[in-house]
Design a protein around this motif. Structure first.
Motif, PDB file in Angstrom:
ATOM      1  N   GLY A  10     -12.283  -5.494 -20.192  1.00 36.47           N
ATOM      2  CA  GLY A  10     -12.659  -6.839 -20.628  1.00 36.47           C
ATOM      3  C   GLY A  10     -11.518  -7.828 -20.657  1.00 36.47           C
ATOM      4  N   ARG A  11     -10.353  -7.448 -20.149  1.00 37.34           N
ATOM      5  CA  ARG A  11      -9.210  -8.375 -20.150  1.00 37.34           C
ATOM      6  C   ARG A  11      -9.216  -9.270 -18.921  1.00 37.34           C
ATOM      7  N   ARG A  12     -10.291  -9.230 -18.166  1.00 34.55           N
ATOM      8  CA  ARG A  12     -10.413 -10.077 -16.965  1.00 34.55           C
ATOM      9  C   ARG A  12      -9.395  -9.708 -15.890  1.00 34.55           C
ATOM     10  N   LYS A  13      -9.113  -8.420 -15.771  1.00 33.57           N
ATOM     11  CA  LYS A  13      -8.187  -7.983 -14.723  1.00 33.57           C
ATOM     12  C   LYS A  13      -8.794  -8.251 -13.343  1.00 33.57           C
ATOM     13  N   LYS A  18      -8.675 -11.121  -8.126  1.00 35.02           N
ATOM     14  CA  LYS A  18      -9.282 -11.905  -7.031  1.00 35.02           C
ATOM     15  C   LYS A  18      -8.452 -13.159  -6.742  1.00 35.02           C
ATOM     16  N   LYS A  19      -7.890 -13.754  -7.777  1.00 41.18           N
ATOM     17  CA  LYS A  19      -7.057 -14.951  -7.575  1.00 41.18           C
ATOM     18  C   LYS A  19      -5.751 -14.574  -6.867  1.00 41.18           C
ATOM     19  N   ILE A  20      -5.181 -13.448  -7.242  1.00 39.61           N
ATOM     20  CA  ILE A  20      -3.930 -13.007  -6.597  1.00 39.61           C
ATOM     21  C   ILE A  20      -4.208 -12.712  -5.112  1.00 39.61           C
ATOM     22  N   THR A  21      -5.318 -12.037  -4.857  1.00 38.21           N
ATOM     23  CA  THR A  21      -5.679 -11.736  -3.460  1.00 38.21           C
ATOM     24  C   THR A  21      -5.795 -13.022  -2.650  1.00 38.21           C
ATOM     25  N   ALA A  22      -6.451 -14.015  -3.218  1.00 39.00           N
ATOM     26  CA  ALA A  22      -6.669 -15.272  -2.494  1.00 39.00           C
ATOM     27  C   ALA A  22      -5.343 -15.943  -2.135  1.00 39.00           C
ATOM     28  N   ASP A  23      -4.359 -15.908  -3.041  1.00 42.07           N
ATOM     29  CA  ASP A  23      -3.088 -16.602  -2.792  1.00 42.07           C
ATOM     30  C   ASP A  23      -2.044 -15.757  -2.081  1.00 42.07           C
ATOM     31  N   PHE A  24      -2.036 -14.464  -2.326  1.00 43.16           N
ATOM     32  CA  PHE A  24      -0.939 -13.645  -1.803  1.00 43.16           C
ATOM     33  C   PHE A  24      -1.387 -12.680  -0.696  1.00 43.16           C
ATOM     34  N   GLY A  25      -2.690 -12.644  -0.447  1.00 36.21           N
ATOM     35  CA  GLY A  25      -3.205 -11.875   0.693  1.00 36.21           C
ATOM     36  C   GLY A  25      -3.119 -10.364   0.564  1.00 36.21           C
ATOM     37  N   VAL A  26      -2.938  -9.855  -0.658  1.00 36.69           N
ATOM     38  CA  VAL A  26      -2.944  -8.396  -0.817  1.00 36.69           C
ATOM     39  C   VAL A  26      -4.294  -7.965  -1.406  1.00 36.69           C
ATOM     40  N   PRO A  27      -4.873  -6.872  -0.889  1.00 40.14           N
ATOM     41  CA  PRO A  27      -6.212  -6.495  -1.345  1.00 40.14           C
ATOM     42  C   PRO A  27      -6.238  -5.927  -2.766  1.00 40.14           C
ATOM     43  N   GLN A  28      -7.350  -6.152  -3.418  1.00 43.50           N
ATOM     44  CA  GLN A  28      -7.573  -5.582  -4.758  1.00 43.50           C
ATOM     45  C   GLN A  28      -8.154  -4.184  -4.578  1.00 43.50           C
ATOM     46  N   ILE A  29      -7.548  -3.224  -5.235  1.00 43.95           N
ATOM     47  CA  ILE A  29      -8.122  -1.872  -5.218  1.00 43.95           C
ATOM     48  C   ILE A  29      -8.574  -1.560  -6.626  1.00 43.95           C
ATOM     49  N   SER A  30      -9.869  -1.632  -6.834  1.00 44.43           N
ATOM     50  CA  SER A  30     -10.410  -1.343  -8.157  1.00 44.43           C
ATOM     51  C   SER A  30     -11.009   0.052  -8.120  1.00 44.43           C
ATOM     52  N   ASP A  75      -5.163   0.425   6.604  1.00 44.79           N
ATOM     53  CA  ASP A  75      -4.371  -0.603   7.269  1.00 44.79           C
ATOM     54  C   ASP A  75      -4.143  -1.877   6.440  1.00 44.79           C
ATOM     55  N   ASP A  76      -5.172  -2.306   5.717  1.00 43.30           N
ATOM     56  CA  ASP A  76      -5.062  -3.569   4.982  1.00 43.30           C
ATOM     57  C   ASP A  76      -4.065  -3.483   3.822  1.00 43.30           C
ATOM     58  N   CYS A  77      -3.580  -2.280   3.511  1.00 37.73           N
ATOM     59  CA  CYS A  77      -2.645  -2.124   2.393  1.00 37.73           C
ATOM     60  C   CYS A  77      -1.196  -2.078   2.857  1.00 37.73           C
ATOM     61  N   LYS A  78      -0.963  -2.282   4.156  1.00 40.25           N
ATOM     62  CA  LYS A  78       0.421  -2.070   4.617  1.00 40.25           C
ATOM     63  C   LYS A  78       1.408  -3.107   4.061  1.00 40.25           C
ATOM     64  N   ASN A  79       0.918  -4.291   3.663  1.00 40.49           N
ATOM     65  CA  ASN A  79       1.821  -5.265   3.036  1.00 40.49           C
ATOM     66  C   ASN A  79       1.709  -5.281   1.513  1.00 40.49           C
ATOM     67  N   GLY A  80       0.965  -4.336   0.988  1.00 42.44           N
ATOM     68  CA  GLY A  80       0.847  -4.252  -0.460  1.00 42.44           C
ATOM     69  C   GLY A  80      -0.595  -4.221  -0.930  1.00 42.44           C
ATOM     70  N   PHE A  81      -0.753  -4.214  -2.249  1.00 43.35           N
ATOM     71  CA  PHE A  81      -2.087  -4.104  -2.851  1.00 43.35           C
ATOM     72  C   PHE A  81      -1.982  -4.396  -4.344  1.00 43.35           C
ATOM     73  N   ARG A 196      -2.071 -19.020 -14.066  1.00 39.62           N
ATOM     74  CA  ARG A 196      -0.918 -19.909 -13.820  1.00 39.62           C
ATOM     75  C   ARG A 196       0.453 -19.193 -13.971  1.00 39.62           C
ATOM     76  N   PRO A 197       0.745 -18.582 -15.143  1.00 42.23           N
ATOM     77  CA  PRO A 197       2.061 -17.927 -15.263  1.00 42.23           C
ATOM     78  C   PRO A 197       2.228 -16.739 -14.320  1.00 42.23           C
ATOM     79  N   VAL A 198       1.113 -16.094 -13.998  1.00 38.03           N
ATOM     80  CA  VAL A 198       1.173 -14.932 -13.099  1.00 38.03           C
ATOM     81  C   VAL A 198       1.576 -15.397 -11.700  1.00 38.03           C
ATOM     82  N   LYS A 199       0.997 -16.518 -11.283  1.00 40.27           N
ATOM     83  CA  LYS A 199       1.291 -17.047  -9.947  1.00 40.27           C
ATOM     84  C   LYS A 199       2.786 -17.385  -9.840  1.00 40.27           C
ATOM     85  N   THR A 200       3.305 -18.104 -10.856  1.00 40.42           N
ATOM     86  CA  THR A 200       4.727 -18.473 -10.851  1.00 40.42           C
ATOM     87  C   THR A 200       5.598 -17.215 -10.813  1.00 40.42           C
ATOM     88  N   PHE A 201       5.217 -16.253 -11.640  1.00 41.99           N
ATOM     89  CA  PHE A 201       5.983 -15.006 -11.694  1.00 41.99           C
ATOM     90  C   PHE A 201       5.998 -14.316 -10.321  1.00 41.99           C
TER      91      PHE A 201
END
Ligand code: AMP
Length: 208
Positions: A10-13, A18-30, A75-81, A196-201
């Motif tokens: 419930g912490r909205r992880k 999804k926001k990190i994926t959109a900006d940084f192009g790394v896939p979410q693995i849930s 393959d989609d994880c080669k630059n991170g995740f 916001r702070p996560v993006k800057t970080f």
């Protein structure tokens, strides 16, 4: 960029991922999503996982680690995740160290009181995985794909309590395990305020 998202249910992880994926192009693995896909089959593993998920318990480490290994080899994880919901035990974290080198751990935190209310109101699209809150989204269908929204079985109050206990006992010790690698953010505000702070970080993070 290899990221772990840590935090109780419930912490909205998922929303943050999804926001990190959109900006940084790394896939979410849930791992939760991977298990929800597995239980749709009628295999012995599916039956076992389904019963565990319905109780709010944890799927055994060997099964979970194997599933993550297979997923991050793609393959989609080669630059991170972004690992969302994994690791959830110290044993899983130790196994992860053998297969990948993580850049950062983001701890998503918010006082416990808001969580039961938030989780009970969570509605999920069974088709595209979009997440809504019944507190501010009054429609019953998904904005993106029009499927009828559902309440996950494990978002029902009796299971939530158990999931929070499981988090405290098994997953919270990971905060110490990762120590200095942990970047803490509060998700008490809106998803945008949380991000916001996560993006800057992340923009300033040196990746290995
Ligand atoms: P989540 O969507 O992350 O809350 O996960 C839903 C359920 O899937 C959990 O309550 C567990 O039963 C199972 N699960 C997800 N990730 C893990 C994991 N890393 N280890 C064990 N069980 C997991």
């Amino acid at each position: 960029m290899k990221i772990i998202l840590l935090g109780a249910p419930g912490r909205r992880k998922g929303t943050l991922a999804k926001k990190i994926t959109a900006d940084f192009g790394v896939p979410q693995i849930s791992t939760g999503d991977l298990f929800r896909a597995i239980v749709k089959d009628s295999t012995p593993l599916a039956e076992k996982v389904k019963a565990i998920m319905e109780s709010g318990g944890l799927v055994p480490d060997e099964v979970t680690v194997e599933i993550v290994k297979e997923r991050i080899a793609k393959d989609d994880c080669k630059n991170g995740f972004i690992l969302d919901g994994f690791p959830r035990t110290i044993a899983q974290a130790k196994e992860l160290e053998k297969i990948s080198q993580i850049d950062t751990v983001i701890l998503v935190d918010v006082p416990n009181e808001t969580i039961i209310e938030r989780l009970s109101a969570r509605r999920t699209c069974p088709n595209c995985g979009e997440i809504y809150s019944a507190l501010d989204y009054k429609e019953t269908t998904c904005k993106k794909c029009s499927a009828t929204l559902i309440q996950r079985d494990d978002d029902k109050p009796e299971t939530i309590k158990n999931r929070l206990e499981v988090y405290e006992n098994n997953t919270a010790p990971l905060i110490n395990f990762y120590g200095d690698m942990v970047f803490k953010v509060s998700s008490a505000g809106s998803p945008e305020e949380t991000y916001r702070p996560v993006k800057t970080f992340l923009e300033n993070l040196e990746v290995k």
